[in-house]
Each structure stands twice: as structure tokens, then as C-alpha cells.
Design an enzyme around this catalytic site. Sequence first.
Site, PDB file in Angstrom:
ATOM      1  N   PRO A  35      11.567 -19.084 -94.306  1.00 19.84           N
ATOM      2  CA  PRO A  35      12.198 -18.601 -95.539  1.00 19.84           C
ATOM      3  C   PRO A  35      12.120 -19.591 -96.830  1.00 19.84           C
ATOM      4  CG  PRO A  35      13.415 -19.449 -93.665  1.00 19.84           C
ATOM      5  CD  PRO A  35      12.476 -19.561 -93.175  1.00 19.84           C
ATOM      6  N   ASP A  80      15.958 -18.954 -97.308  1.00 17.87           N
ATOM      7  CA  ASP A  80      16.859 -20.147 -96.536  1.00 17.87           C
ATOM      8  C   ASP A  80      17.445 -21.147 -97.647  1.00 17.87           C
ATOM      9  OD1 ASP A  80      16.897 -22.607 -95.325  1.00 17.87           O
ATOM     10  OD2 ASP A  80      15.241 -24.037 -96.235  1.00 17.87           O
ATOM     11  N   TRP A 120      17.426 -27.889 -91.008  1.00 24.73           N
ATOM     12  CA  TRP A 120      16.514 -27.050 -90.292  1.00 24.73           C
ATOM     13  C   TRP A 120      16.162 -26.431 -89.459  1.00 24.73           C
ATOM     14  CZ3 TRP A 120      11.838 -26.490 -92.638  1.00 24.73           C
ATOM     15  CH2 TRP A 120      11.351 -27.061 -93.830  1.00 24.73           C
ATOM     16  N   GLN A 123       4.770 -28.553 -92.793  1.00 22.64           N
ATOM     17  CA  GLN A 123       6.038 -28.070 -92.230  1.00 22.64           C
ATOM     18  C   GLN A 123       6.323 -28.473 -91.062  1.00 22.64           C
ATOM     19  OE1 GLN A 123       9.025 -26.453 -92.662  1.00 22.64           O
ATOM     20  NE2 GLN A 123       7.983 -26.854 -94.890  1.00 22.64           N
ATOM     21  N   TRP A 142       9.292 -26.881 -89.640  1.00 25.27           N
ATOM     22  CA  TRP A 142      10.035 -25.879 -89.353  1.00 25.27           C
ATOM     23  C   TRP A 142       9.236 -24.813 -88.134  1.00 25.27           C
ATOM     24  CZ3 TRP A 142       7.356 -19.877 -90.277  1.00 25.27           C
ATOM     25  CH2 TRP A 142       8.458 -19.868 -89.764  1.00 25.27           C
ATOM     26  N   LYS A 182      -3.170 -34.094-106.490  1.00 26.90           N
ATOM     27  CA  LYS A 182      -2.097 -32.856-106.477  1.00 26.90           C
ATOM     28  C   LYS A 182      -1.848 -32.264-107.979  1.00 26.90           C
ATOM     29  CE  LYS A 182       2.387 -33.613-103.568  1.00 26.90           C
ATOM     30  NZ  LYS A 182       2.964 -34.426-103.163  1.00 26.90           N
ATOM     31  N   LYS A 237       4.362 -32.143-112.281  1.00 26.85           N
ATOM     32  CA  LYS A 237       4.518 -31.389-114.498  1.00 26.85           C
ATOM     33  C   LYS A 237       4.566 -32.745-114.773  1.00 26.85           C
ATOM     34  CE  LYS A 237       8.212 -28.700-113.470  1.00 26.85           C
ATOM     35  NZ  LYS A 237       9.521 -28.649-112.531  1.00 26.85           N
TER      36      LYS A 237
END
Length: 1137
Positions: free
Chosen positions: A47, A86, A607, A643, A647, A680, A683
Site C-alpha cells: 500500500p 497505508d 509496518w 523495503q 514491508w 538522486k 526538489k
Amino acid sequence: MKYKEYKELDYARIAADMLAFWKEGKVFEQSVSGREGSPTFTFYEGPPSANGTPGIHHVMARTIKDIFCRYKTLKGYQVKRKGGWDTHGLPIELQVEKELGITKEDIGRKISIEDYNQKCREAVMKFTDQWNDLTEKMGYWVDLENPYVTYQTEYIETLWYLLRRLYDKGLLYKGYTIQPYSPGAGTGLSSHELNQPGTYKDVKDTSVVAQFKVKRNEKSEKLFSSAGNGQPATDNDLYFLAWTTTPWTLPANSALTVGKNIRYARVRSFNPYTFQSGDFILAKDLVSRYFSPKGAEVPPESFKPGDKVIPWRMVGEYKGADLEGVEYDQLLPYVKPARPAFRVITGDFVTTEDGTGIVHTSPTFGADDFRVARQHDIPAILVTDENGREVPIVDRQGRFVKEITDFAGMYVKNYDGQDESAPDYRTTDVKIAIKLKEENKAFRVEKYEHTYPHCWRTDKPVLYYPMESWFIRTTALKDRLVELNKTINWKPESTGTGRFGNWLENLVDWNLSRSRFWGTPLPVWRTEDGTREICIGSLAELNEKLMQAVSNGKGVLSEDQLRKNNGMLLKISQGQADLHRPYVDDIFLLSADGRPMFREPDLIDVWFDSGAMPYAQWHYPFENKDIFSKSFPADFISEGVDQTRGWFFTLHAIAGLLFDEVAFKNVVSTGLVLDKNGEKMSKRKGNVINPFEALAKYGPDATRWYMVVNAPPWDNLRFNPEGITEVQRKFFGTLFNTWQFYALYANLDSFRVDKKDPVPVQDRPELDRWIISVLQTLIGEVDGYYADYEPTRATRAIQYFVTEQLSNWYVRLSRRRFWKGSLTEDKKAAYQTLHQCLLTVAQLMSPVAPFFGEWLYRNLAGGSSEATASPSVHLTDWIPSDGLLVDKALEERMDLAQRYSSLVHSLRKKHNIRVRQPLSRILIPVLQEEEKHKIAGVEGLILSEVNIKQVEYIDDTSGLLVKKIKPNFKKLGRQYGPRMKEVAALITALSQDEIRTLEKSGSFGVSLAGESLMLTADDVEITSEDIPGWIVASEDGLTVALDVTISDELRKEGIARDIVNRVQNMRKDMGLEVQDKIRIDVQISDELVNAALEANREYICTETQALELNMHQSLENGQAVDLEDFVLSMKIQSVSV
RNA sequence: GGGCUUGUAGCUCAGGUGGUCAGAGCGCUACACUGAUAAUGUAGAGGUCCGUGGUUCGAGUCCACGCAGGCCCA
């Protein structure tokens, strides 16, 4: 009904049209419902949190998810994929705090928890529209109609059920963990609070290098019997030197930690305060920091107490691992631990940048210490308080307990506001240091400046202190989790065995507690003294316990508490129970012995929410038990590699602990999406790619295809828009043109594919059978790659087929078949072959490029269902590879044709002869008859491709061939090993005659350094690389010679071809349609040109759709046409038939 | 500091079990080809396969130690 032809390739348009079609026809729904009763393929959607906007990396991750779900659907599986959100957690809380301009402290004061949580609930779904929009626009098929939402009561009820099961198995417990703690404020600090600006300050602390005296026993005997380095044994005491900037933690020391691979030195010297001799162990790299170079030269015998220069010698060296298990005397023996302690252990956090490379370890006051001690079963130094509870040697106010007699009641840091500038002020650290010095336990004491975190409220230094927390005892089933992990197919494998596997090996218990407001509450109620507790596993159970509390609680619970309990009971009966704070905090239960129980105030780690989605998304076990059992474990999941400990782990842990199962069988962990320079996206740098803009600009198919074809998904992707345009041009552009070509001519011929009346494949020409064979091979390959979760290989194979084999060879060589004449069997075969190829490609590509695949498929259907059974490619069944249609020999022959053509092209180029100029012949040397047959099979293709009249084969008997011989390294290397070089030299030096003998007799004797060797035919490779007197090109064992003599006749033909070319260009310029007829008028000029026109009139007319070609002495309004060596005046006119 | 991972042409990437293969596409240059072509063909320039050692007759490939980038931890 005609095939659709398009002016240009409009990616956005294709996507929009197909999207509308899918919506209208409910194609996604059908792709699931249509597979009812088929075997299931289960996918779990990790999610996303909808409180932020989606990024380009989400397009990447979701493309991967989508590919395999679509592929498995094609393969006949029913693939349900429930979307999810989530909704709990810190990021959302922080966002709301920011919006409201409040801090954590204000919650419950300036704003009620109730209102605050309501704000969170609203904030979390803020960007759902954008997410749904992205999902749709990128063509990601997931069920957004019925998503699971982690804040819903049903979801939380399942979480409670799972927690209860853990509790019943003894896997949920209250323990402690080391966390930043502010004694002044009396509260723990979150990592977020520690990250506030200004919390880290430069401070000067007293640092101590303490001496830990090694115990002489069987574990340390090796250190005493010999000093290592061959140095003699010693009567000196042996010490470990360990450094600390928090001397107050030394009474709590219970272990020393060394780095497994760090090198340690043993130095024989003297204590600089007491001048007692001793052997000291510390990291070898750091010796110079504690022992001056001069000391190495001073003779130790001459040392007298008080000397400035202290002599030292290095007498031994060890690896950290050698020291493991060695025991030492407790440094400050105020409190005895319950179990054996005071030994050397290994930990991965030890460095040789500071200190001594040996880390003083006190499990109650350091997070690393706590973890490493637990792994090595080292007890903490604890005392028993007046309530009989075990507590650390420093109380919550920051004072030493009474058991630390010398320092009892002292604050370990200045928490009581003493005047630090007073002349007699001594910090507790200093007092400890003095004691150590006096007892020959300190090797060095000095001020040390470093940055240290401070409480943002009190400005006092933070203590790392044991705080109560709820844990899941993952370590209890660690081995099982490791075992289960081995059954999971990880892509890439290293993430599973390395990153995830190592993480499991070093597992610590899962700290579940969070001191926040917006999340799933821990369903545990306790009596005030903690002796009775209950874990609630369902709403029904909560209801029951509440009833008991209400009916038996009079006199025990207050009026207010009873009233609140009744309020909750009412909500439950109305089906409106909210299990969030503050409502659950207002539930008061009764213990079996009649005392009130209060909810443990913690929330659980978010989590756990997401790791429990396999169960909670179906509200298991309260509902949907059957659906759950069919969809657990997942066949496939995919998320970012970040993750791994998120997750992926929580899914694995919960499934392993509670169900003794894996939660997923296959997992693709995707890499990061970086900018085109490998940096990476952020902004700040302004290099963020907006996913909506990218999709709008390049179209979803090209974007998806690029992301997959460029590099395997688990590698980081350098997202370069130029890469997408390349994919557009190269792959989609070519495929589009191939479709346009088919549509154009099929429409001219009014051709439709008729499934009932195909030209049998075996009756189709060689070229058709070849592409069909290659196509079957492709299907098999792509099928295997998809099944193996290798989408990059699949797309590369498809792309190669489309651009190289289908477009650049099959279509190019077949064009004439489409151009001319009526609809013959040959032409029908060509159409059917091309149609089949395109249709198959549409299906093969559809998982990655769902819109374009659909578009192509529907175009091929021509708006009817004549050739296709289904309205959507995504509803079709996978067309399996037909092995009977594979003709490897044919594929090999075609490969030869391509390579010979390429060689002839290069010869033409080298000698500057245009392809339009026909030449009479090429020579191809063939050493074996079989070879000749192969080439002869594709002779026609080669000749027409390179515009040559005939091939002549020359063999050995011609005497024209010069041969080249090469040793077979692989075979001979095994045989001759070290003598390989000599053997190779010998073989290369063989003469033409010797080579011929070897070929004829199959073997040849040579002598190497007096020894005779027998070479056989398969010890060498013999090729023909030259034909003396000819111009020759040679590559990879293929050789071809070109006859460059141009006869008059050839010359004329060349001119005729030139003229055809010019006429075609003129037609094009005039805007004529392909089928329009013309008349050509030419002014007579050069004799050779005239002859060329006369001789090839028929040819020119056919090629250019000319009905007549007339020669005139003079021509009005003729156009000057530039031929290679002439200028021709020419005129063409359209003629209506 | 630890775990994992990447490093091959200007760019993006291929290169099972070590063998004579240093490759493809893009980009650049030149020439050609083209009635499906924003395509294509041929050729040219461009590489101590990150470095250093080692194993081996032979290393882009195996081993060790480094260097640089990335991710996750600490």
C-alpha cells in the site's frame, strides 16, 4: 471493412483511446471475472501512503507489478489484485502538526486527540485523486474500487486478532529498549525530536581509557603462555584498553566488544599514572595514539617511575576473532550480574577511528551495546528497586542508585543545576576517573570535545536509557524465518540471500511500540502494577470484557469510567466502534482478581499494519476465510529494494510467526530511479521528473518499455528522456511502420485474414517459414523470461525480433511480394505471415506496453472479429510456441544469408559500387558439400539483396583457396596444459600442404621438442580466408569474393535501375498514390542511356506503374534528372485508367 | 564501520560453467539504400574491460586487497 491507416504515431492518442475502450468495455474487470474458476495467481499490492504525491519511481515499481499480473492473466490465471492505502504513521502526523502549527506536546492540550486524529484521517487521503489518476494513465491494473484501508475498523480488528495470536504464543512481550531519554523532562525523545535543529551541541566531556584486567583461565591461557609474535610469556598483568566518553556508564559495564576483522596489538609498557608494568591490548592502527615513537626506542629496563618517556614494545598481534570469549575482571564491582558476564564479544559497529578499537559495553546505556549483548547472551547490570523490579543503576532522574556506594545519589550529568564554574566543581565523570586512576584502572583520562544530543526542552544532555516497550519475539523463530526465506524466489537473488538473509541472521526482536496518536492501538490492558494483563483479539471479545467490567465494576471503576465504558458498548452495538485513540483509552477493564486494568498507551509500528495486509485486507478471520485461504501466500510481490527491512520483512515475519508459512513466493525488488546523471532526484536539485508530464509527453507505453528494456529492474535506473525517444523511434516507430505497411497493401488488395482458409505453412516460401520459425522461438523465449521474472530479457528479445528480423529482414525482402500483381497464393501467404507475426507481437508486448499492444491487436482485428476471438488482447489466451513450426536448419541458413549479404555490402562499399549497379557473380568457397547445400538454399535471397546475378561455389579442387588454421584452444588446452603455447605456435606455422594433408587424412603428426604428437581434425579449425587475385571479404569463418567487372549489359541495367529510382522519387514528389498509373516521356540523349531504356523498357514500366514509356527527340517541359554520369530530360504524367 | 550492489567505447548496456570475441544500440563522421521508414546498410574514429596483486598454459570472466558510486543499516 478496411484496416485503419494513420497519418502519424500519436502515443498519447493511442493511450487515451485504449483507456476509453477499457473503461467502456470494463476490460480490467472482465480480465479477472473471465477467469473465474481458473487457477489463481495472487498478487499483493504494497500500500502506498496517499499523503504525498506520486513520483516517477512509482511508475517504475507499478510497471513491474503490472507486467507479471497481465502476463499471468494471459497464461490463464485469475489474478485478483486489491489496491490498498497505508494510512497510519509518523509522516502523516508530522504533516498534520505542520499544517496546524503545533508540536507533539500540544496534542491533548491545544487540540484534543479526537480532533487531531480526525485531521490525520482527512490528511491521509488527500492525494488519492492524483494516485488514482496516475494508476489509470500509466495503465496499471489494480482494483481501486474496493481497496483496503488500514485505518478502517475491520482492518484494525484483524490486526488485533493477529496480535492476540502472537500474545497467546508468548511472542508479544513487554521489555525494554535503549532510547534517548531526557531525565530533566522525564520523557523519551523520538528520533524526530532528536533531529530538531540545535539538539546536537559540541561539548567537552571527560573521556577515559580504562584498563580491563584479563582473567587467566583456559580461555585466555593462549595469551599467557605466549605473547604471540614468538615473544616469551610474561608475568605481567594483561589488560584490554577500552575508551568511553561516558565514564558514568563504567559501573554498568558487562562486556567488551571487538571487531572480528580488526587487528589488535599487544603492547608491553607501563601505566602512566601508577607506573605499574603491564601488557595492553588495543587496535593496532591506534597504537601510535597512546604510545609515543620515542618510547619505542627507550630500553624498558631503564624505566623509573616518573620518567617522561614511557618505553613500550609491541609483543603480540591478534585478530578480533581470536580474542572472543576471553574473560576479564569486573572494573567497578558494585553490582554482580545474575549470569556470567565480563567477556569479549564481537560486533560490527566497532571502528578504529576513535578510542582503542575495543568498545566498553553496557547493555543498559547504549543501543548497540544492548543489541550486541543480547546476541551474545550478556546480562545487563541491574539492581532491584523497592517494588521488586529490576532497574538500571541510574534512576529516572539521572542519579546513581544506592548500590553504587561511592557515587550513590550523584547525578551522572549536571541535571540539578550545579554551578559548573565553581572552583571545586567536579563532574561525576571526573570523580569516577580519579577513582580509576588511583586503582590502576585508567590508562588515559582527558577532555574530549564531541557533538552530543541534548533535549530540546531542557537543553541538558540526553541519556541513552532503557525504556519500556512492547516487542514481538521474532528471535524465537529466527531459524524458521531463515529457513522459510530460502524457499522464496528473490529477484535479484542477492537481495534475498544477502541483504535480507543477513538481516534475518542478525535479527533482533521487533520493537512494536510507538508513542504517538494516529495509528493502531496496542490492544493490551494492564493493572497498575503490571501483574495482570489481557490482550484483546476481537470486537466481540472487547464487548464481552466491557460488559463484565460494567456489571462487576461498581465500586472499582469510577462513575466516569463506567460511563465511558457504556459509551463504547453502545458504539459497538451500533457497529460504529472506532478503535483509535482516544476512544480505546477510555476503555477500562477488570482483571480476574477484580482490579481495574488500563490500556497500555502505545500504538504499534505502522509496518505491522502493512505486513498484516494479507489477512487484514480480507478482514480475516472474521470474514472471507475462503478468499483468504485461496490468496495466501502471495505468488508475487514487488517493491523497491528499500523495503527489504520494511514491508518485505514484516510480511515475512508475521506469516512465519503465525502461520509457519512464507507470505510470498516470488519477489522482485526494484532499484531506484535516478536522474540521467545517476543522481538522486530531489526538489532541491530540480531534477525531479514529474510522472504525469512524462506520461503525457512520451506516452505510457514508451515510458514503461524504456524503463524495462534499458536495464534489469533491480538495477538503478538512470532516467534519461532521450532514452525514451530512442525507444519510440527504434521500437515503436518501426513496429508502427510495419503495421502501416501491412495496412496499406492489405487495403489495396482488399485482403482480410481468413482463419478458415490459411495457406498451409509448409506451402509458404522459405522466407515466410523462416520468420514463423523465428517467431515460435521468440514466443518460447519470452514466455520463459516472463515466467522467470526477467522482463528486461523479454523486452529485448521482442525488440530484436521486431526491428531486426521482422522489419529489417522479412518485410524488406518481401516487399516485392506485396507490391505486384493480383492476390496470388504467394501474396496471401505473405499477408498471413505478417499478420500472424504482428498479432503475436501484440500479445507478447502487451504486459509491458498494454496500450500499444491493445492498439495493434485491435487494428489487426480490423474492427471485426474475423481473425481474433476476443475484443481485447488482454482477454486472450497465450498463444503457445509451436515446436513443429520451428526449423532450426532454416534459421541457420537465413543467418548465413544475412552474413553473406553483409559481407558483399562491405565489398561494394570498399570498391565504391552502388547496390543499384548489378554485378555478375560472387564466389563462395565451400570446404564441405553440406555447407554448399545450406547456402544454395538461400542463394536467391542473397542475390536479390545484394543485386548480383549468380553465385559460384569453389571447392578445394579449384586450387584457388588459401586456408587458415587455428588451434582449438579449449580442447588442446585441456590436453597440453602448460605446453599450450608451443602447440599453438606449431599449428599456426603449418603450411598449406600440411593443412591439406591434415584435412584429407584426418590427422597429422608433428613433433614438439623431440616428442611426436598426433593432431586430429577436431584439434583445429580450418577456414578459407583468401582467394588470390580476387577482392575478398571474410568474417567469422565466412568468405566471399566479388567479381567487379561491369559489362555493357550490366551497366545498362544499372542505368535502368537509376531511372526507376528517379521516376519513383518524382512520383512521390507529385503526390501520386502507390497504385496510380503514369506515362513517361524521355528526351533521347546519350547512346548508352537510350540503349539502357530500350533494353529495360519492360522492367522500368512495371516498377514504376507506367503504362507507356516514350522516347522523343525533343521534349517540352522536361525535368532535368541527374543520373550518376548523365543528365536526362524526362517528364512523367498521371494517366487515368 | 557493516551488509548488499554497481564499475566494459562519449552515453545506455550485452558478455552460461575461464579459451582466439573485446561486442550491440545511440551519438559523431563519410558514403550508400529507400514507393512502409523520424527506419536501414557499410565504413571510420573512440576501450591499460576501475586499480593492484594472485591462481592458470590462458583472466573482462575465478580469488584477495583496494578505489569510486548507490541502497539499507549503524
